[in-house]
Design a protein around this motif. Structure first.
Motif, mmCIF file in Angstrom:
data_model
loop_
_atom_site.group_PDB
_atom_site.id
_atom_site.type_symbol
_atom_site.label_atom_id
_atom_site.label_comp_id
_atom_site.label_asym_id
_atom_site.label_seq_id
_atom_site.Cartn_x
_atom_site.Cartn_y
_atom_site.Cartn_z
ATOM 1 N N LYS A 549 0.840 -1.155 -0.182
ATOM 2 C CA LYS A 549 0.069 -0.187 0.082
ATOM 3 C C LYS A 549 0.647 1.784 0.166
ATOM 4 O O LYS A 549 1.041 1.960 -0.910
ATOM 5 C CB LYS A 549 -0.781 0.013 1.574
ATOM 6 C CG LYS A 549 -1.828 -1.229 1.010
ATOM 7 C CD LYS A 549 -2.971 -1.005 2.745
ATOM 8 C CE LYS A 549 -3.585 -2.386 2.410
ATOM 9 N NZ LYS A 549 -4.165 -1.814 3.923
ATOM 10 N N ASP A 551 4.324 1.369 -0.949
ATOM 11 C CA ASP A 551 4.713 1.639 -2.053
ATOM 12 C C ASP A 551 3.966 2.253 -3.101
ATOM 13 O O ASP A 551 4.025 3.637 -3.895
ATOM 14 C CB ASP A 551 5.275 0.624 -2.726
ATOM 15 C CG ASP A 551 6.452 0.736 -3.935
ATOM 16 O OD1 ASP A 551 6.977 1.954 -3.782
ATOM 17 O OD2 ASP A 551 6.281 -0.657 -4.805
ATOM 18 N N LEU A 552 2.574 2.226 -3.399
ATOM 19 C CA LEU A 552 0.985 2.281 -4.371
ATOM 20 C C LEU A 552 1.119 3.729 -4.596
ATOM 21 O O LEU A 552 0.766 4.716 -5.371
ATOM 22 C CB LEU A 552 0.318 1.777 -4.387
ATOM 23 C CG LEU A 552 0.596 -0.148 -4.963
ATOM 24 C CD1 LEU A 552 -1.303 -0.996 -4.420
ATOM 25 C CD2 LEU A 552 0.345 0.097 -6.189
ATOM 26 N N LYS A 553 1.316 4.430 -3.212
ATOM 27 C CA LYS A 553 0.995 5.515 -2.606
ATOM 28 C C LYS A 553 1.980 6.495 -3.356
ATOM 29 O O LYS A 553 1.773 7.379 -3.935
ATOM 30 C CB LYS A 553 0.100 5.415 -1.388
ATOM 31 C CG LYS A 553 0.412 7.058 -1.187
ATOM 32 C CD LYS A 553 0.018 7.300 0.438
ATOM 33 C CE LYS A 553 -1.458 6.160 1.047
ATOM 34 N NZ LYS A 553 -1.257 6.713 2.299
ATOM 35 N N ARG A 554 3.404 5.695 -3.252
ATOM 36 C CA ARG A 554 3.916 6.557 -2.936
ATOM 37 C C ARG A 554 4.668 6.844 -4.925
ATOM 38 O O ARG A 554 5.157 7.938 -5.431
ATOM 39 C CB ARG A 554 5.581 6.165 -2.445
ATOM 40 C CG ARG A 554 6.667 6.126 -3.050
ATOM 41 C CD ARG A 554 8.255 6.015 -2.576
ATOM 42 N NE ARG A 554 7.722 4.092 -3.536
ATOM 43 C CZ ARG A 554 8.788 3.826 -4.564
ATOM 44 N NH1 ARG A 554 8.652 4.933 -5.522
ATOM 45 N NH2 ARG A 554 8.457 2.610 -4.925
ATOM 46 N N LYS A 555 4.141 5.638 -5.550
ATOM 47 C CA LYS A 555 4.258 5.676 -7.048
ATOM 48 C C LYS A 555 2.846 6.810 -7.484
ATOM 49 O O LYS A 555 3.118 7.046 -8.543
ATOM 50 C CB LYS A 555 3.923 4.905 -7.265
ATOM 51 C CG LYS A 555 5.292 3.214 -7.280
ATOM 52 C CD LYS A 555 5.217 2.110 -7.893
ATOM 53 C CE LYS A 555 6.257 1.202 -7.762
ATOM 54 N NZ LYS A 555 6.174 0.106 -8.351
ATOM 55 N N TYR A 556 1.969 6.879 -7.083
ATOM 56 C CA TYR A 556 0.614 7.531 -7.304
ATOM 57 C C TYR A 556 1.091 8.972 -7.156
ATOM 58 O O TYR A 556 1.108 9.924 -7.923
ATOM 59 C CB TYR A 556 -0.744 7.192 -6.503
ATOM 60 C CG TYR A 556 -1.522 8.188 -6.569
ATOM 61 C CD1 TYR A 556 -1.787 8.361 -8.065
ATOM 62 C CD2 TYR A 556 -1.499 9.769 -5.744
ATOM 63 C CE1 TYR A 556 -3.069 9.149 -8.293
ATOM 64 C CE2 TYR A 556 -2.510 10.036 -5.745
ATOM 65 C CZ TYR A 556 -3.830 10.261 -7.441
ATOM 66 O OH TYR A 556 -4.219 11.310 -6.796
ATOM 67 N N TYR A 557 1.890 9.679 -6.228
ATOM 68 C CA TYR A 557 2.454 11.030 -5.683
ATOM 69 C C TYR A 557 3.441 11.400 -6.802
ATOM 70 O O TYR A 557 3.743 12.450 -7.263
ATOM 71 C CB TYR A 557 3.023 10.786 -4.556
ATOM 72 C CG TYR A 557 1.462 11.046 -4.177
ATOM 73 C CD1 TYR A 557 0.343 12.040 -4.139
ATOM 74 C CD2 TYR A 557 1.644 10.560 -2.634
ATOM 75 C CE1 TYR A 557 -0.769 12.403 -3.269
ATOM 76 C CE2 TYR A 557 0.381 10.302 -1.661
ATOM 77 C CZ TYR A 557 -0.654 11.221 -1.949
ATOM 78 O OH TYR A 557 -2.105 11.397 -0.954
ATOM 79 N N GLU A 558 4.797 9.849 -6.994
ATOM 80 C CA GLU A 558 5.215 10.424 -7.769
ATOM 81 C C GLU A 558 5.369 10.444 -9.889
ATOM 82 O O GLU A 558 5.961 11.389 -10.071
ATOM 83 C CB GLU A 558 6.456 9.175 -8.365
ATOM 84 C CG GLU A 558 7.494 9.028 -6.494
ATOM 85 C CD GLU A 558 7.874 7.546 -6.546
ATOM 86 O OE1 GLU A 558 7.922 6.928 -7.880
ATOM 87 O OE2 GLU A 558 8.890 7.849 -5.987
ATOM 88 N N ASN A 559 4.107 10.040 -9.888
ATOM 89 C CA ASN A 559 3.533 10.442 -10.842
ATOM 90 C C ASN A 559 2.948 11.542 -11.582
ATOM 91 O O ASN A 559 2.187 12.101 -12.625
ATOM 92 C CB ASN A 559 2.476 8.987 -11.329
ATOM 93 C CG ASN A 559 3.715 7.727 -11.710
ATOM 94 O OD1 ASN A 559 4.510 8.012 -11.980
ATOM 95 N ND2 ASN A 559 2.281 6.412 -11.570
ATOM 96 N N ILE A 560 1.700 11.554 -10.474
ATOM 97 C CA ILE A 560 0.937 12.939 -10.654
ATOM 98 C C ILE A 560 2.056 14.474 -11.022
ATOM 99 O O ILE A 560 1.465 15.799 -10.443
ATOM 100 C CB ILE A 560 0.416 13.148 -9.654
ATOM 101 C CG1 ILE A 560 0.821 13.245 -8.321
ATOM 102 C CG2 ILE A 560 -0.745 11.674 -9.911
ATOM 103 C CD1 ILE A 560 -0.324 13.340 -7.520
ATOM 104 N N GLN A 561 3.282 14.232 -9.760
ATOM 105 C CA GLN A 561 3.843 15.121 -9.883
ATOM 106 C C GLN A 561 4.965 16.369 -11.363
ATOM 107 O O GLN A 561 4.928 15.408 -12.133
ATOM 108 C CB GLN A 561 5.264 15.060 -9.281
ATOM 109 C CG GLN A 561 4.619 14.796 -7.227
ATOM 110 C CD GLN A 561 5.894 14.602 -6.338
ATOM 111 O OE1 GLN A 561 7.235 14.377 -6.673
ATOM 112 N NE2 GLN A 561 5.153 14.815 -4.985
#
Length: 561
Positions: A549, A551-561
């Motif tokens: 969970k 890691d998924l959250k971290r990748k999500y925020y990386e993608n929207i930056q």
């Protein structure tokens, strides 16, 4: 480009793989196998173009989605027996025609080497800084005592002069097939090698070449490998049990990189860890600890230092780590990702806190002891109050036992932090029934042989429970009073805060237990009803799920930056 050399990477990916059917598009750690080689090449600071040569429409489609161009291979070049030379030559020629340009360096990068680092590929390209170099080949040091076979005489012969340990043998390089880089004018239909070759030694991890399911399993475990930093200390207040827990965790994390970090002001913990072969580092204060962590860049940070502060754990979270705390009642629990506390059975009302005995990690030695069979007679008593026994309950209990008519053996085990060994030896040495030991490495043997054990209400109670030995507990402090596992329903006699217990109370409790065979059997059966063998699996299952969970959250925020 590198030094004005235009560079092409060719990834040969046939659809008819036999060892693992359709392996090039199967998901390795949730990504198609071929995507790894494409990403390695596209991440290079030198590679100009990446082309996949294939006879398979599905491979072609996936390759394009991951950013590679595709050359459709002819049927003549797609057979099982076709070597790579004509395949790579064909891809290079077709790519040059479509690009109206010519390449200077051509690199063969099979899709079966997903663990290659882009930095290693770039290092290979940099070898061409020497204009005399024609080709660069990846190799691994594979020195072993090897043998050859003479077919004409039907005999074996050694490929060495003198038998030596592996590390003392001369280096023996084996091609890995991970990559082969060549100047363009040496790439032909029947060869991809020049005359002046350079070898680049790569790690065993990077050399993994997926040909079968065993290779696949190895690669997947490498890809799932995490860097884990375990921060742990031992001193009088908390004892040494947490150090042994962390060593048990380290012993189970065989597929991960683990380092233990210890505070230099607590030599007790350092002395214990130093006796094991796990890597560790010593830090001087919180700032130094944070700097060491930033240098190591762990995925997971485990704190086994009792109560943490909100500020400290927030520092860890801000640096991007997944934070796991053990036995933490401090404000750091509010921001930690996961908190485990086996010693507390009650629900604290926080979703990130997991309590109860099922999160206790037994030391390895307790997994292999059989269950205790209760005898009618008591002739072996163990006194074990942990590493420091700051209240000296050890002496209090020994004196109580000696005040009874008990004639059996008394084994006394003291921890590294116990202050008073010489005094005890001098006091009890004339009595052959009393044997005193310090810092034993096989305490499970002593526990299993005992008929009754005196201990505190710390981690030792779980080890005793796993064996089924009747035990009397004296709590060392107020904190241990909250360790409610040591109760009658789990097979323990808990006498409460030890400093409030009179010797006469100990004597009466001991005599009653010695003389009451049925009570000891009942205590044994209650202990055997508690399953303590799955603690690590339960903990790691929680960490895996919560980290997913995270890691998924971290990748999500990386993608929207």
């Amino acid at each position: 480009m590198f030094n004005n050399n235009k560079i092409l990477v060719v990834i040969p990916a046939r659809g008819g793989s036999k060892g693992i059917p359709r392996k090039n598009i199967r998901l390795l750690n949730n990504k198609p196998l071929i995507s790894y080689s494409i990403n390695i090449a596209k991440s290079s600071e030198y590679v100009d173009d990446v082309v996949v040569t294939t006879d398979d429409s599905e491979i072609a489609l996936l390759s394009e989605k991951f950013g590679a161009s595709v050359i459709r291979r002819s049927e003549e070049l797609a057979g099982d027996e076709v070597p790579l030379d004509p395949v790579v030559y064909d891809a290079m020629v077709q790519k040059e025609k479509s690009a109206f340009d010519e390449y200077d360096i051509v690199i063969t990068l099979p899709p079966t080497s997903p663990l290659l680092k882009t930095s290693t590929l770039d290092s290979a390209i940099e070898k061409f800084d020497d204009f005399a170099v024609d080709s660069v080949i990846s190799v691994v040091d594979d020195r072993h005592l090897s043998w050859g076979y003479d077919e004409s005489n039907e005999r074996y012969f050694p490929n060495y002069i003198e038998r030596k340990n592996r590390q003392y043998l001369p280096k023996d390089f084996r091609e890995t097939g991970t990559f082969l880089a060549t100047r363009r004018h040496f790439v032909h239909e029947d060869s991809r090698l020049g005359t002046n070759l350079q070898l680049i030694e790569i790690s065993g991890e990077e050399s993994v070449d997926i040909e079968n399911y065993e290779d696949w399993w190895v690669a997947e475990n490498y890809l799932q490998k995490k860097r884990v930093a375990i921060i742990v200390n031992a001193y009088d207040e908390i004892g040494t049990g947490n150090v042994y827990r962390c060593l048990s965790i380290a012993s189970r994390l065989v597929f991960h990189d683990v380092v233990l970090l210890l505070d230099e002001q607590y030599p007790l913990g350092i002395d214990i860890v130093d006796n094991y072969n796990y890597p560790y580092k010593i830090y001087d204060g919180e700032d130094d600890l944070l700097n060491i962590l930033r240098e190591y860049s762990p995925h997971v940070v485990i704190n086994d230092i009792l109560d943490t502060t909100n500020e400290y754990v927030t520092h860890l979270k801000n640096d991007g780590y997944f934070v796991v705390n053990f036995e933490d009642l401090g404000t750091g629990t509010d921001v930690a990702d996961v908190v485990f506390d086996a010693l507390y059975e009650h629900d604290v009302g926080k979703n990130n806190v997991f309590t109860g005995y099922k999160y206790y990690i037994l030391r390895d030695e307790f997994y292999f002891q059989p269950q205790k069979i209760i005898k009618a007679d008591v002739d072996n008593v163990l006194v074990a109050f942990g590493s420091t026994d700051t209240n000296n309950f050890t002496e209090k209990v020994i004196d109580s036992i000696l005040s009874t008519s008990y004639q059996g053996r008394v084994n006394v085990i003291l921890g590294l932090g116990y202050d008073g060994l010489e005094r005890l030896i001098e006091k009890y040495e004339p009595n052959p029934a009393i044997q005193i030991y310090q810092n034993v490495s096989n305490i499970s043997e002593f526990m299993f042989k005992a008929d009754i054990i005196f201990t505190s209400a710390g981690r030792t109670m779980y080890e005793i429970c796993s064996l089924g030995v009747p035990a009397i507990c004296l709590c060392q402090n107020e904190r241990e009073l909250t360790h409610v596992f040591a109760n009658s329903s789990n097979g323990f006699i808990n006498m409460g805060l030890g400093e409030d217990v009179e010797r006469q109370d100990i004597i009466e409790e001991f005599i009653n237990l010695v003389n009451n065979y049925d009570l000891r059997v009942e205590m044994n059966q209650k202990m055997m009803g508690v399953d303590l063998k799955d603690g690590f699996e339960n903990i790691w299952s929680v960490i895996r799920e919560e980290y997913r969970k995270f890691d998924l959250k971290r990748k999500y925020y990386e993608n929207i930056q």
